[in-house]
Every structure is written in C-alpha cells, then in structure tokens.
Design a protein around this motif. Structure first.
Motif, PDB file in Angstrom:
ATOM      1  N   PRO A 241      29.233  40.568  20.897  1.00  0.00           N
ATOM      2  CA  PRO A 241      30.228  39.520  20.713  1.00  0.00           C
ATOM      3  C   PRO A 241      31.193  39.487  21.897  1.00  0.00           C
ATOM      4  N   PRO A 242      31.855  38.332  22.092  1.00  0.00           N
ATOM      5  CA  PRO A 242      32.793  38.205  23.216  1.00  0.00           C
ATOM      6  C   PRO A 242      33.910  39.235  23.124  1.00  0.00           C
ATOM      7  N   GLU A 243      34.266  39.776  24.276  1.00  0.00           N
ATOM      8  CA  GLU A 243      35.367  40.735  24.343  1.00  0.00           C
ATOM      9  C   GLU A 243      36.116  40.482  25.643  1.00  0.00           C
ATOM     10  N   GLU A 244      37.411  40.298  25.541  1.00  0.00           N
ATOM     11  CA  GLU A 244      38.226  39.986  26.704  1.00  0.00           C
ATOM     12  C   GLU A 244      38.713  41.254  27.399  1.00  0.00           C
ATOM     13  N   GLY A 245      38.790  41.201  28.745  1.00  0.00           N
ATOM     14  CA  GLY A 245      39.385  42.287  29.511  1.00  0.00           C
ATOM     15  C   GLY A 245      38.472  43.460  29.798  1.00  0.00           C
ATOM     16  N   VAL A 246      37.167  43.308  29.590  1.00  0.00           N
ATOM     17  CA  VAL A 246      36.233  44.397  29.854  1.00  0.00           C
ATOM     18  C   VAL A 246      35.882  44.401  31.342  1.00  0.00           C
ATOM     19  N   GLU A 247      36.013  45.557  31.987  1.00  0.00           N
ATOM     20  CA  GLU A 247      35.653  45.693  33.395  1.00  0.00           C
ATOM     21  C   GLU A 247      34.190  46.098  33.497  1.00  0.00           C
ATOM     22  N   LEU A 248      33.435  45.332  34.281  1.00  0.00           N
ATOM     23  CA  LEU A 248      32.008  45.583  34.481  1.00  0.00           C
ATOM     24  C   LEU A 248      31.753  45.848  35.960  1.00  0.00           C
ATOM     25  N   ILE A 249      31.026  46.911  36.235  1.00  0.00           N
ATOM     26  CA  ILE A 249      30.734  47.314  37.613  1.00  0.00           C
ATOM     27  C   ILE A 249      29.324  46.854  37.976  1.00  0.00           C
ATOM     28  N   ILE A 250      29.190  46.174  39.103  1.00  0.00           N
ATOM     29  CA  ILE A 250      27.875  45.731  39.586  1.00  0.00           C
ATOM     30  C   ILE A 250      27.177  46.911  40.237  1.00  0.00           C
ATOM     31  N   GLN A 251      25.947  47.155  39.824  1.00  0.00           N
ATOM     32  CA  GLN A 251      25.130  48.207  40.430  1.00  0.00           C
ATOM     33  C   GLN A 251      23.881  47.581  41.043  1.00  0.00           C
ATOM     34  N   ARG A 252      23.323  48.285  42.037  1.00  0.00           N
ATOM     35  CA  ARG A 252      22.125  47.809  42.724  1.00  0.00           C
ATOM     36  C   ARG A 252      21.129  48.940  42.889  1.00  0.00           C
ATOM     37  N   SER A 253      19.845  48.555  42.831  1.00  0.00           N
ATOM     38  CA  SER A 253      18.738  49.448  43.140  1.00  0.00           C
ATOM     39  C   SER A 253      17.837  48.681  44.099  1.00  0.00           C
ATOM     40  N   VAL A 254      17.533  49.276  45.251  1.00  0.00           N
ATOM     41  CA  VAL A 254      16.682  48.606  46.239  1.00  0.00           C
ATOM     42  C   VAL A 254      15.279  49.190  46.174  1.00  0.00           C
ATOM     43  N   ASP A 255      14.297  48.323  45.957  1.00  0.00           N
ATOM     44  CA  ASP A 255      12.879  48.701  45.892  1.00  0.00           C
ATOM     45  C   ASP A 255      12.636  49.872  44.934  1.00  0.00           C
TER      46      ASP A 255
ATOM     47  N   ILE B  57      33.878  42.964  37.646  1.00  0.00           N
ATOM     48  CA  ILE B  57      33.976  41.704  36.917  1.00  0.00           C
ATOM     49  C   ILE B  57      34.826  41.991  35.685  1.00  0.00           C
ATOM     50  N   VAL B  58      35.798  41.142  35.399  1.00  0.00           N
ATOM     51  CA  VAL B  58      36.636  41.294  34.212  1.00  0.00           C
ATOM     52  C   VAL B  58      36.359  40.104  33.305  1.00  0.00           C
ATOM     53  N   THR B  59      35.952  40.375  32.068  1.00  0.00           N
ATOM     54  CA  THR B  59      35.583  39.304  31.151  1.00  0.00           C
ATOM     55  C   THR B  59      36.807  38.549  30.644  1.00  0.00           C
ATOM     56  N   ASP B  60      36.599  37.245  30.387  1.00  0.00           N
ATOM     57  CA  ASP B  60      37.662  36.395  29.844  1.00  0.00           C
ATOM     58  C   ASP B  60      37.602  36.407  28.317  1.00  0.00           C
ATOM     59  N   ALA B  61      38.375  35.535  27.676  1.00  0.00           N
ATOM     60  CA  ALA B  61      38.440  35.489  26.213  1.00  0.00           C
ATOM     61  C   ALA B  61      37.096  35.136  25.580  1.00  0.00           C
ATOM     62  N   ASN B  62      36.200  34.477  26.339  1.00  0.00           N
ATOM     63  CA  ASN B  62      34.872  34.125  25.837  1.00  0.00           C
ATOM     64  C   ASN B  62      33.848  35.215  26.106  1.00  0.00           C
ATOM     65  N   GLY B  63      34.280  36.347  26.673  1.00  0.00           N
ATOM     66  CA  GLY B  63      33.348  37.431  26.992  1.00  0.00           C
ATOM     67  C   GLY B  63      32.497  37.130  28.208  1.00  0.00           C
ATOM     68  N   ALA B  64      32.978  36.238  29.073  1.00  0.00           N
ATOM     69  CA  ALA B  64      32.209  35.820  30.250  1.00  0.00           C
ATOM     70  C   ALA B  64      32.948  36.215  31.524  1.00  0.00           C
ATOM     71  N   GLY B  65      32.203  36.323  32.615  1.00  0.00           N
ATOM     72  CA  GLY B  65      32.786  36.620  33.905  1.00  0.00           C
ATOM     73  C   GLY B  65      31.797  36.306  35.012  1.00  0.00           C
ATOM     74  N   THR B  66      32.310  36.191  36.240  1.00  0.00           N
ATOM     75  CA  THR B  66      31.460  35.867  37.384  1.00  0.00           C
ATOM     76  C   THR B  66      31.851  36.728  38.581  1.00  0.00           C
ATOM     77  N   SER B  67      30.920  36.803  39.530  1.00  0.00           N
ATOM     78  CA  SER B  67      31.161  37.485  40.796  1.00  0.00           C
ATOM     79  C   SER B  67      30.155  36.961  41.813  1.00  0.00           C
ATOM     80  N   ARG B  68      30.398  37.289  43.074  1.00  0.00           N
ATOM     81  CA  ARG B  68      29.484  36.892  44.139  1.00  0.00           C
ATOM     82  C   ARG B  68      29.353  38.051  45.110  1.00  0.00           C
TER      83      ARG B  68
END
Length: 164
Positions: free
Chosen positions: A95-109, A122-133
């Motif tokens: 379910p949506p949760e606001e203010g959750v910090e998510l760390i982007i991880q990578r694995s190459v090959d 990424i910090v989630t908004d009130a809808n449990g959504a977030g974006t990054s680039r």
C-alpha cells in the motif's frame, strides 16, 4: 448522585456483557474444532494452492515482497540507452506509504548489487510514488532495483537496461 450510580451500573453491565460474550464465543469456537472436516472443508481431490503458500516444486522469490504488503514496483524508461544517456525511474508502493527513502542499486552483467553512486534516495509521496533519473557509462546489461533505506530486506523487482 443517581446519575453517577447509573453510569457506574451501566459500565458494570457493559463489562459483564463483554466477558460473557468473549467467553461464550471461545466456548462455541472450541466445540467446532477437533472433528472431521465438513463437506465444505473436504480436502479430497483439491489441487489448488492455499493463499500465501508456494505450490509444490516451486521456490519463493527471496527478494520480492507480496503485493499489498509493502511491495515496491520499479519501472524504467527507456529500456535501452547509449552511454551517458538518461534513464528515468518510477517507483510505486502497495500500500502507499509517504516519506519512504529508497536507494537505487545496480548490478552490471550479473555482478554484485551496489548502491548507484552520486544519486539521492527516492522519497515517496503521499501516493507511495517517486521518481529519479540516472545515467551510466558502464556498458553491458545494467540491472537496477531499489531497496528501502530503513529495511534492506524490502527490495523491488529488477529492471534490465542494456547500455551500449
């Protein structure tokens, strides 16, 4: 003074009713267990898997969280880029949760998972959504996922983005 006595008597009656209700329910509930299954509970010939269990012969995914139980879904656009081109990520929580910090991880090959360098969580908004680039110069199949900063056992799905 009679209103105090009435209030006290009412409270006593409610407490006694609750005790009798719980006790009666416990007694009735204990009387239905221990016998053979009824027709509606029959186990013969049923090949379905109960909710929350893994079918025989399959192993559960260790890094996925069931939908509705804090699951994180990651998507990427575009799904193939050249070196140093932007990759846009979107996350949703169920379910949506606001203010959750998510760390982007990578694995190459297929290598070890590591935090993607120089990117804010990424910090989630009130809808449990977030974006990054992000953008990467590491050619090959870059797999990305996000993990909760406060509980690294909660991991999103992995998204493969070939770079090159």
């Amino acid at each position: 003074m009679s209103s105090r006595a009435s209030g006290g008597a009412l409270a006593a009656c409610l407490i006694i009713a609750a005790i009798v209700g719980f006790g009666g329910g416990a007694y009735i509930g204990s009387q239905s267990g221990g016998g053979s299954p009824s027709d509606s509970e029959s186990t013969s010939g049923d090949s379905t898997t109960p909710v929350g269990e893994t079918p025989a012969g399959e192993t559960p995914a260790a890094t996925e969280t069931p939908a509705g139980d804090g699951a994180i879904t990651l998507s990427a656009e575009p799904t193939q880029v050249g070196p140093s081109e932007d990759i846009n990520f979107a996350v949703t929580m169920d379910p949506p949760e606001e203010g959750v910090e998510l760390i982007i991880q990578r694995s190459v090959d297929g290598g070890e998972w590591e935090a993607f360098p120089n990117v804010s969580p990424i910090v989630t908004d009130a809808n449990g959504a977030g974006t990054s680039r992000v953008n990467s110069q590491r050619e090959g199949v870059n797999s990305f996922r996000v993990v909760r900063a406060d509980d690294e056992s909660v991991v999103s799905n992995a998204v493969d983005v070939p770079i090159g």
